[in-house]
Structure formats: structure tokens, C-alpha cells
Design a protein around this motif. Structure first.
Motif, short mmCIF file in Angstrom:
data_model
loop_
_atom_site.label_atom_id
_atom_site.label_comp_id
_atom_site.label_asym_id
_atom_site.label_seq_id
_atom_site.Cartn_x
_atom_site.Cartn_y
_atom_site.Cartn_z
N SER A 73 0.83 -1.21 0.00
CA SER A 73 0.00 0.00 0.00
C SER A 73 0.86 1.25 0.00
N ASN A 172 -8.10 9.34 0.56
CA ASN A 172 -6.78 9.45 1.20
C ASN A 172 -5.87 8.27 0.87
N TYR A 174 -4.38 4.49 -0.61
CA TYR A 174 -4.46 3.11 -0.13
C TYR A 174 -4.21 3.09 1.37
N SER A 175 -4.96 2.27 2.08
CA SER A 175 -4.78 2.15 3.53
C SER A 175 -3.49 1.40 3.83
N GLU A 176 -2.64 1.99 4.64
CA GLU A 176 -1.38 1.35 5.01
C GLU A 176 -1.55 0.59 6.32
N ASP A 182 -4.65 -4.32 0.77
CA ASP A 182 -4.61 -2.91 0.39
C ASP A 182 -5.50 -2.59 -0.81
N THR A 185 -9.42 -3.09 0.25
CA THR A 185 -9.92 -2.01 1.10
C THR A 185 -9.95 -0.69 0.33
N PHE A 186 -9.02 -0.49 -0.59
CA PHE A 186 -9.03 0.72 -1.40
C PHE A 186 -10.29 0.79 -2.25
N LYS A 189 -13.32 1.49 -0.05
CA LYS A 189 -13.38 2.90 0.35
C LYS A 189 -13.87 3.76 -0.81
N ALA A 233 -8.82 -0.22 8.37
CA ALA A 233 -8.92 0.60 7.16
C ALA A 233 -10.20 1.41 7.13
#
Length: 309
Positions: A73, A172, A174-176, A182, A185-186, A189, A233
């Protein structure tokens, strides 16, 4: 919208596959104004040498090096932060594009004023793209939000699709800290934030099968952490998720994700100032924005659980 594409590849220990991935972009898909950004996430094999050779072959490539391993991510976010175009396409370092496949996907996204456009077919191969083991197919046309919320197959499952930088900024990035989840969840979102996903029929790309893949080594081997990481995330989006469903997630923190087909994520009505009616109880609930102290407790609780994965 500027119509050029910023391709990007997160690269980690992919010495045997990334050259083919790069060639599939640069030969038959790369157009004037496009760019390719590759982030080497502190590989420990010969990936760096392979990338240097690719740079000699294709001087247009931008190579960025992470000096410690940060995860996929972070590599994706670094690539996008250093990109210049309004359209983005992520290609994993072991996957391959069909020649002349991106142009029609780009036109489809633009003509439909969409935020993301995906190929319909994902051909799984092992040794060569002529050796297809099986094919995963998405329904054509617009992907409904409900498919993301109930765990159905969506472009987010594979993450190799075209999308706008605006949609990336809106969530915001990709969730790290979520490992191989990743891309999933991207996409989730993006969907929660009302991004329009479309699937172009009769199109495909090639997805490599290998035991050393990012997902196999991370999420699949640590399946008990999957629900926890997705909760992490989604923390910034708890104001958009039904309060009762948030409680359900915490009560079933190790397995709620695996039961989405039975109990999908429920979103609140964010249009009417974050108020919604509970049809069963016939009660009016106000905003589900958590108080700061509660929000911090949620974060710390999930981080503690993930830490011991």
C-alpha cells in the motif's frame, strides 16, 4: 480531464516476473503523455538490477526506491504521489496486460464519466499467458455498491484497474498497515465514497498464479487478522457505517468479513446530515461520528490485536 495515464507498479522481490509486466505496458499500451512509475519496496533479491536494465530499455520509466520495506500500500501511494496524470492504472509486478487493451478501457471510463474501469475477465496463468488455468469473470456494466458491501466479486478483489487520481485523493489513498488487503480495502473505500465503477465486457488481463504471491504470504496465512485489518482501514468511515453494524464488527472482530454474504455492511444516510431511521425500532439516530476518546480507544484496540498477528 487530462487523458494520459500514469501506470504504476509496486515492486518487491519480483526479479523473475516484473520484466514481463513492464513490457506489457510499454509495448502496445504506452502512449505519448503516459508514464510508468515503479516503486522498489526495498527488495532483497535482484529486482533492483532488473529495474536498471528496464530503465535502459525504456528511459521513460521513473524508478523510486524505498530504503526500508513499507508494504504494497505504501509503495502504491508513493508511486501515485510522484505521478503527474489524472488517470492511474495499477499493475502488479507479476501480472500482464494484453496488447492494445488499455485504450478501450480508458475511452470507456471517459465516455461513461466513471471513477474506475475494470477489465471483465481475469485469466489466471502459471508459466505463460498461453497456459490459462481458469478465468474469473465480472458482470459487465456498472458495479453496484451492494456488491462491495456484501463481499461479491468486484474490481477491488484484484486491484488491477484504471481509476482517477481524484478518486484516490477522495479516500486518502491506499490504507497502510493492512498488508495484502490494500487493494480490496481501497476499492471498498472508493465505493463507500460513491465512486462509480464500470466493467468493460469482452476484455481481459492476465493474473499470474504463484505460491509466493503477496496475498498468499500475507492475508491467506494470517486469515484471523483479515477482519481486524479491514476494520482498521474503515475507521475513518465509521461515520458512514450503521452504528449497530460497527458494534457487530467489534463483537465479531475475527470473522465478520467472512460473513458479509450473510450480513453485508450497512451504510447510513449521509445526505440528510448523517441521520437515519432504524426501521425495526422506529427510532431516529443522530450522527454516528465517534467522540475523540472513543475513536482513539477503537484505534488502539485494533492496533494491539493486529500487533500480535
Amino acid at each position: 480531464m487530462h487523458n494520459s495515464i500514469s501506470y504504476f507498479i509496486p515492486a518487491y522481490n519480483c526479479e523473475n516476473t516484473i520484466e514481463e509486466s513492464i513490457d506489457s505496458i510499454m509495448v502496445g499500451n504506452f502512449e505519448s503523455g503516459d508514464e510508468l512509475v515503479i516503486v522498489n519496496d526495498c527488495s532483497t533479491d535482484l529486482t533492483s538490477e532488473v529495474l536498471l536494465r528496464a530503465k535502459e530499455k525504456y528511459p521513460e520509466i521513473l524508478i523510486i526506491n524505498h530504503y526500508r520495506n513499507k508494504g504494497g500500500s505504501s509503495a502504491r501511494n508513493t508511486a501515485i504521489e510522484n505521478s503527474n496524470n489524472d488517470l492511474l492504472f495499477c499493475l502488479d509486478s507479476d501480472n500482464v496486460l494484453e496488447p492494445n487493451s488499455i485504450c478501450s478501457l480508458k475511452n470507456y471510463l471517459i465516455d461513461n464519466n466513471a471513477d474506475a474501469a475494470s477489465f471483465q475477465h481475469q485469466h489466471y496463468f502459471s508459466e505463460t499467458t498461453l497456459d490459462i488455468q481458469y478465468t474469473w469473470t465480472l458482470p459487465k456494466g456498472e458495479t453496484p455498491l451492494s456488491d462491495f458491501l456484501n463481499g461479491s466479486n468486484t474490481p477491488a478483489q484484484h486491484g488491477n484497474y484504471l481509476f482517477t487520481k481524484k478518486s484516490w485523493c477522495k479516500v486518502n489513498g491506499y490504507s497502510e498497515g493492512v498488508g495484502a488487503l490494500d487493494t480490496w480495502t481501497f476499492g471498498l473505500k472508493q465505493a463507500i465514497m460513491n465512486s462509480k465503477f464500470i466493467v468493460l465486457e469482452h476484455t481481459h488481463y492476465f493474473h499470474r498464479l504463484q505460491n509466493t504471491s503477496y496475498y498468499i504470504n500475507d492475508a491467506h496465512k494470517k486469515m484471523w487478522t483479515v477482519s481486524l485489518k479491514i476494520m482498521f482501514a474503515l475507521l475513518p468511515y465509521f461515520d458512514r457505517i450503521d452504528e449497530k453494524f460497527v458494534s457487530y464488527m467489534f463483537k465479531n472482530k475475527y470473522n465478520w468479513f467472512y460473513n458479509l454474504h450473510k450480513r453485508p455492511i450497512i451504510l447510513v444516510d449521509t445526505v440528510s446530515k448523517l441521520r437515519y431511521y432504524d426501521i425495526v425500532q422506529d427510532k431516529l439516530y443522530l450522527s454516528v461520528y465517534p467522540r475523540q476518546s472513543m475513536y482513539r480507544r477503537m484505534i488502539n484496540k485494533i492496533l494491539r490485536l493486529i500487533k500480535f498477528e
